[in-house]
Scaffold this active site. Structure first.
Site, mmCIF file in Angstrom:
data_model
loop_
_atom_site.group_PDB
_atom_site.id
_atom_site.type_symbol
_atom_site.label_atom_id
_atom_site.label_comp_id
_atom_site.label_asym_id
_atom_site.label_seq_id
_atom_site.Cartn_x
_atom_site.Cartn_y
_atom_site.Cartn_z
ATOM 1 N N ASN A 1 -27.173 28.312 1.109
ATOM 2 C CA ASN A 1 -27.406 26.890 1.291
ATOM 3 C C ASN A 1 -27.527 26.679 2.798
ATOM 4 O O ASN A 1 -26.528 26.757 3.518
ATOM 5 C CB ASN A 1 -26.245 26.065 0.726
ATOM 6 C CG ASN A 1 -26.390 24.590 0.976
ATOM 7 O OD1 ASN A 1 -27.292 24.135 1.671
ATOM 8 N ND2 ASN A 1 -25.482 23.812 0.425
ATOM 9 N N ARG B 1 -27.681 24.202 4.577
ATOM 10 C CA ARG B 1 -26.915 23.076 5.126
ATOM 11 C C ARG B 1 -25.426 23.425 5.267
ATOM 12 O O ARG B 1 -24.666 22.647 5.838
ATOM 13 C CB ARG B 1 -27.085 21.846 4.239
ATOM 14 C CG ARG B 1 -28.498 21.286 4.282
ATOM 15 C CD ARG B 1 -28.624 19.958 3.553
ATOM 16 N NE ARG B 1 -28.109 19.986 2.206
ATOM 17 C CZ ARG B 1 -28.838 20.152 1.107
ATOM 18 N NH1 ARG B 1 -30.129 20.313 1.209
ATOM 19 N NH2 ARG B 1 -28.279 20.153 -0.072
ATOM 20 N N CYS B 2 -25.020 24.574 4.745
ATOM 21 C CA CYS B 2 -23.612 24.990 4.784
ATOM 22 C C CYS B 2 -23.365 25.896 6.000
ATOM 23 O O CYS B 2 -24.027 26.920 6.163
ATOM 24 C CB CYS B 2 -23.263 25.729 3.496
ATOM 25 S SG CYS B 2 -21.649 26.515 3.506
ATOM 26 N N SER B 3 -22.400 25.533 6.819
ATOM 27 C CA SER B 3 -22.132 26.326 8.025
ATOM 28 C C SER B 3 -21.678 27.743 7.683
ATOM 29 O O SER B 3 -22.061 28.694 8.366
ATOM 30 C CB SER B 3 -21.094 25.627 8.904
ATOM 31 O OG SER B 3 -19.855 25.506 8.232
#
Length: 113
Positions: free
Chosen positions: A6, A8-10
């Site tokens: 993902n 958008r996931c750090s």
């Protein structure tokens, strides 16, 4: 080597960067755009050697709403993960028939040793 990712996931971005820095080029599976089927989730759970509940992002508000006051069996959890892929923990690396959730990140490097 495949990374359920993902962007958008750090933690997911961190895993991809660490793999690339170590010289690996994993195939990227953006599982939010291309969700896993129930059969693929069952296969992934077998590769992880974990129960379905271990794959759930239990702090997600959606999970709290869906599971509030309920005892959910494996099949129900798998079904929920298939229709709500944002509930799937990330990042996950699949390699040579096995998989690891990259929390902590060391787990994915243990998998590829």
């Amino acid at each position: 080597m495949k990374l359920l990712h993902n962007p958008r996931c750090s933690k997911s971005r961190e895993a991809l960067a660490a793999l690339e820095e170590a010289g690996h080029t994993p195939e990227i599976w953006r599982y939010l755009d291309e969700p896993l089927s129930e059969a693929q989730i069952r296969e992934l759970l077998g590769q992880l050697n974990l129960p379905a509940l271990a794959l759930v992002r239990s702090k997600e508000e959606l999970w709290r709403e869906l599971s509030a006051g309920k005892t959910l069996d494996e099949e129900t959890i798998i079904h929920l993960l298939a229709i709500h892929p944002k509930l799937i923990e990330r990042p996950i690396l699949i390699h040579n028939g096995k998989a690891a959730i990259g929390r902590p990140l060391d787990k994915i490097f243990q998998l590829i040793k």
